[in-house]
Design a protein around this motif. Sequence first.
Motif, PDB file in Angstrom:
ATOM      1  N   LEU A   1       0.837  -1.198   0.000  1.00  0.00           N
ATOM      2  CA  LEU A   1       0.000   0.000   0.000  1.00  0.00           C
ATOM      3  C   LEU A   1       0.873   1.249   0.000  1.00  0.00           C
ATOM      4  CD1 LEU A   1      -2.708  -0.963   2.655  1.00  0.00           C
ATOM      5  CD2 LEU A   1      -3.095  -0.625   0.199  1.00  0.00           C
ATOM      6  N   PRO A   2       0.467   2.280  -0.745  1.00  0.00           N
ATOM      7  CA  PRO A   2       1.216   3.545  -0.692  1.00  0.00           C
ATOM      8  C   PRO A   2       1.248   4.094   0.729  1.00  0.00           C
ATOM      9  CG  PRO A   2      -0.371   3.539  -2.502  1.00  0.00           C
ATOM     10  CD  PRO A   2      -0.669   2.326  -1.685  1.00  0.00           C
ATOM     11  N   THR A   3       2.272   4.848   1.034  1.00  0.00           N
ATOM     12  CA  THR A   3       2.472   5.358   2.393  1.00  0.00           C
ATOM     13  C   THR A   3       1.235   6.060   2.931  1.00  0.00           C
ATOM     14  OG1 THR A   3       4.834   5.656   1.943  1.00  0.00           O
ATOM     15  CG2 THR A   3       3.919   6.845   3.830  1.00  0.00           C
ATOM     16  N   GLU A   4       0.587   6.853   2.089  1.00  0.00           N
ATOM     17  CA  GLU A   4      -0.553   7.649   2.560  1.00  0.00           C
ATOM     18  C   GLU A   4      -1.806   6.803   2.816  1.00  0.00           C
ATOM     19  OE1 GLU A   4      -0.413   8.228  -2.000  1.00  0.00           O
ATOM     20  OE2 GLU A   4       0.971   7.846  -0.331  1.00  0.00           O
ATOM     21  N   TRP A   5      -1.753   5.504   2.455  1.00  0.00           N
ATOM     22  CA  TRP A   5      -2.887   4.610   2.672  1.00  0.00           C
ATOM     23  C   TRP A   5      -2.593   3.529   3.719  1.00  0.00           C
ATOM     24  CZ3 TRP A   5      -7.707   5.310   0.536  1.00  0.00           C
ATOM     25  CH2 TRP A   5      -7.799   6.218  -0.515  1.00  0.00           C
ATOM     26  N   GLN A   6      -1.457   3.594   4.360  1.00  0.00           N
ATOM     27  CA  GLN A   6      -1.025   2.495   5.229  1.00  0.00           C
ATOM     28  C   GLN A   6      -1.633   2.529   6.631  1.00  0.00           C
ATOM     29  OE1 GLN A   6       3.263   2.405   5.195  1.00  0.00           O
ATOM     30  NE2 GLN A   6       3.365   1.694   3.086  1.00  0.00           N
ATOM     31  N   ASN A   7      -1.997   3.692   7.129  1.00  0.00           N
ATOM     32  CA  ASN A   7      -2.503   3.793   8.508  1.00  0.00           C
ATOM     33  C   ASN A   7      -4.009   3.528   8.531  1.00  0.00           C
ATOM     34  OD1 ASN A   7       0.076   4.406   9.362  1.00  0.00           O
ATOM     35  ND2 ASN A   7      -0.275   6.616   9.394  1.00  0.00           N
ATOM     36  N   ILE A   8      -4.357   2.265   8.565  1.00  0.00           N
ATOM     37  CA  ILE A   8      -5.761   1.845   8.471  1.00  0.00           C
ATOM     38  C   ILE A   8      -6.430   1.978   9.840  1.00  0.00           C
ATOM     39  CG2 ILE A   8      -7.285  -0.111   7.994  1.00  0.00           C
ATOM     40  CD1 ILE A   8      -5.076  -1.039   5.970  1.00  0.00           C
ATOM     41  N   ASP A   9      -7.493   2.782   9.877  1.00  0.00           N
ATOM     42  CA  ASP A   9      -8.222   3.031  11.121  1.00  0.00           C
ATOM     43  C   ASP A   9      -9.407   2.091  11.299  1.00  0.00           C
ATOM     44  OD1 ASP A   9      -6.757   5.532  11.893  1.00  0.00           O
ATOM     45  OD2 ASP A   9      -7.588   6.216   9.985  1.00  0.00           O
ATOM     46  N   ILE A  10      -9.998   1.654  10.180  1.00  0.00           N
ATOM     47  CA  ILE A  10     -11.166   0.776  10.236  1.00  0.00           C
ATOM     48  C   ILE A  10     -10.936  -0.391   9.280  1.00  0.00           C
ATOM     49  CG2 ILE A  10     -13.653   0.557   9.843  1.00  0.00           C
ATOM     50  CD1 ILE A  10     -13.810   3.628  10.188  1.00  0.00           C
ATOM     51  N   LEU A  11     -11.048  -1.605   9.800  1.00  0.00           N
ATOM     52  CA  LEU A  11     -10.995  -2.800   8.969  1.00  0.00           C
ATOM     53  C   LEU A  11     -12.378  -3.425   8.976  1.00  0.00           C
ATOM     54  CD1 LEU A  11      -9.723  -5.147   7.386  1.00  0.00           C
ATOM     55  CD2 LEU A  11      -9.021  -6.133   9.595  1.00  0.00           C
ATOM     56  N   VAL A  12     -12.974  -3.575   7.797  1.00  0.00           N
ATOM     57  CA  VAL A  12     -14.270  -4.235   7.679  1.00  0.00           C
ATOM     58  C   VAL A  12     -14.069  -5.566   6.965  1.00  0.00           C
ATOM     59  CG1 VAL A  12     -16.644  -4.098   6.869  1.00  0.00           C
ATOM     60  CG2 VAL A  12     -15.459  -2.008   7.579  1.00  0.00           C
ATOM     61  N   ASN A  13     -14.097  -6.642   7.742  1.00  0.00           N
ATOM     62  CA  ASN A  13     -13.969  -7.993   7.200  1.00  0.00           C
ATOM     63  C   ASN A  13     -15.330  -8.421   6.653  1.00  0.00           C
ATOM     64  OD1 ASN A  13     -11.204  -8.705   7.840  1.00  0.00           O
ATOM     65  ND2 ASN A  13     -11.815  -8.765   9.985  1.00  0.00           N
ATOM     66  N   ASN A  14     -15.563  -8.081   5.401  1.00  0.00           N
ATOM     67  CA  ASN A  14     -16.867  -8.367   4.792  1.00  0.00           C
ATOM     68  C   ASN A  14     -16.824  -9.563   3.852  1.00  0.00           C
ATOM     69  OD1 ASN A  14     -19.625  -7.744   3.564  1.00  0.00           O
ATOM     70  ND2 ASN A  14     -18.259  -7.456   1.808  1.00  0.00           N
ATOM     71  N   ALA A  15     -15.707  -9.806   3.194  1.00  0.00           N
ATOM     72  CA  ALA A  15     -15.630 -10.870   2.197  1.00  0.00           C
ATOM     73  C   ALA A  15     -15.959 -12.220   2.829  1.00  0.00           C
ATOM     74  CB  ALA A  15     -14.239 -10.910   1.574  1.00  0.00           C
ATOM     75  N   GLY A  16     -16.809 -12.972   2.145  1.00  0.00           N
ATOM     76  CA  GLY A  16     -17.189 -14.292   2.630  1.00  0.00           C
ATOM     77  C   GLY A  16     -18.226 -14.881   1.696  1.00  0.00           C
ATOM     78  N   LEU A  17     -18.528 -16.165   1.878  1.00  0.00           N
ATOM     79  CA  LEU A  17     -19.495 -16.791   0.991  1.00  0.00           C
ATOM     80  C   LEU A  17     -20.041 -18.065   1.608  1.00  0.00           C
ATOM     81  CD1 LEU A  17     -17.701 -18.658  -1.954  1.00  0.00           C
ATOM     82  CD2 LEU A  17     -16.647 -18.170   0.251  1.00  0.00           C
ATOM     83  N   ALA A  18     -21.204 -18.471   1.102  1.00  0.00           N
ATOM     84  CA  ALA A  18     -21.799 -19.766   1.407  1.00  0.00           C
ATOM     85  C   ALA A  18     -21.918 -20.527   0.096  1.00  0.00           C
ATOM     86  CB  ALA A  18     -23.164 -19.596   2.052  1.00  0.00           C
ATOM     87  N   LEU A  19     -21.675 -21.819   0.145  1.00  0.00           N
ATOM     88  CA  LEU A  19     -21.760 -22.652  -1.051  1.00  0.00           C
ATOM     89  C   LEU A  19     -22.612 -23.875  -0.743  1.00  0.00           C
ATOM     90  CD1 LEU A  19     -18.015 -22.512  -2.176  1.00  0.00           C
ATOM     91  CD2 LEU A  19     -19.940 -21.315  -3.226  1.00  0.00           C
ATOM     92  N   GLY A  20     -23.762 -23.962  -1.389  1.00  0.00           N
ATOM     93  CA  GLY A  20     -24.607 -25.134  -1.270  1.00  0.00           C
ATOM     94  C   GLY A  20     -25.443 -25.181  -0.008  1.00  0.00           C
ATOM     95  N   VAL A  21     -26.475 -26.014  -0.054  1.00  0.00           N
ATOM     96  CA  VAL A  21     -27.334 -26.261   1.112  1.00  0.00           C
ATOM     97  C   VAL A  21     -27.558 -27.758   1.304  1.00  0.00           C
ATOM     98  CG1 VAL A  21     -28.533 -24.038   1.110  1.00  0.00           C
ATOM     99  CG2 VAL A  21     -29.381 -25.899  -0.330  1.00  0.00           C
ATOM    100  N   ASP A  22     -26.696 -28.560   0.709  1.00  0.00           N
ATOM    101  CA  ASP A  22     -26.819 -30.007   0.875  1.00  0.00           C
ATOM    102  C   ASP A  22     -26.474 -30.414   2.294  1.00  0.00           C
ATOM    103  OD1 ASP A  22     -27.541 -30.461  -1.768  1.00  0.00           O
ATOM    104  OD2 ASP A  22     -25.462 -30.663  -2.435  1.00  0.00           O
ATOM    105  N   PRO A  23     -27.054 -31.510   2.779  1.00  0.00           N
ATOM    106  CA  PRO A  23     -26.672 -32.006   4.101  1.00  0.00           C
ATOM    107  C   PRO A  23     -25.235 -32.508   4.105  1.00  0.00           C
ATOM    108  CG  PRO A  23     -28.111 -33.570   2.988  1.00  0.00           C
ATOM    109  CD  PRO A  23     -28.100 -32.332   2.150  1.00  0.00           C
ATOM    110  N   ILE A  24     -24.678 -32.634   5.280  1.00  0.00           N
ATOM    111  CA  ILE A  24     -23.261 -32.963   5.426  1.00  0.00           C
ATOM    112  C   ILE A  24     -22.832 -34.207   4.638  1.00  0.00           C
ATOM    113  CG2 ILE A  24     -21.586 -33.846   7.121  1.00  0.00           C
ATOM    114  CD1 ILE A  24     -22.577 -31.670   9.034  1.00  0.00           C
ATOM    115  N   PRO A  25     -23.607 -35.285   4.596  1.00  0.00           N
ATOM    116  CA  PRO A  25     -23.124 -36.456   3.843  1.00  0.00           C
ATOM    117  C   PRO A  25     -22.971 -36.218   2.347  1.00  0.00           C
ATOM    118  CG  PRO A  25     -24.876 -37.092   5.355  1.00  0.00           C
ATOM    119  CD  PRO A  25     -24.855 -35.585   5.317  1.00  0.00           C
TER     120      PRO A  25
END
Length: 252
Positions: A72-96
């Motif tokens: 990251l460029p120097t002027e963007w390095q001091n991160i004050d807020i981290l939003v961990n948004n990335a994620g996903l669900a795959l499928g709705v089949d039962p475990i077996p």
Amino acid sequence: MTCKGIALVTGASVGFGREITCRLVRDGYKVIAAARRKEKLEQLVAQFPESIYPVVMDMMDTKGVEQSINQLPTEWQNIDILVNNAGLALGVDPIPNISLPSWDQMVQTNIVGLIHLTQYIIGGMIKRQKGHVISLGSIAGTYPYPGGNVYGATKAFVAQFMLNLKTDLLGTPIRVTNIEPGLCGGTEFSEVRLKDHEKAKDVYAGTQPLTAQDIAETVSWVVGLPAHVNINRIEMMPVCQAPAGVAVSRKK
């Protein structure tokens, strides 16, 4: 408008991430918008050319994530807020029946990528004695449902990780919040999960679900509270939804 600080939002190209990014920009933050799809990030930059720094990032590639943060460029390095948004669900089949690669992808994205990125960022927050880590969990981490299996387990991990992170940060001014939405429409979530447009539409049939804008509003509210106030977790549902009852199997 005076810049209030730097935020990093993952999964920023669509859905929750895009709305959170836009809302934080309107609130006065500059935002590092991280996502896999470069063309979607370019659209955000075109909308907010002075306030968005795009980063092509795949949360499954932890080495690549670390490299992106280090470059990251120097002027963007001091991160004050981290939003961990990335994620996903795959499928709705039962475990077996479910595909093991699908499990691996959910675990790698929803857990491994999240904890690695948090680790990469949190040191700077501690050094500066300033910061707020927000993760997008889910009510699936609290309430089991058929087909929720590993997706729900990953969100349960996130909930506990965030509580433990807050405990480890006791004595610092760094804030930690887990936001746990229920039924939420208008995103790619069900399309990705079900890989069927009509089935995805049926998930929301006859309901008025939460929206990505509702989630962005919640993030804005949490961030905007006085610095001494920490919201540990928020569980939110549309009024058409309620925690399910305990299931009972009956012989006929």
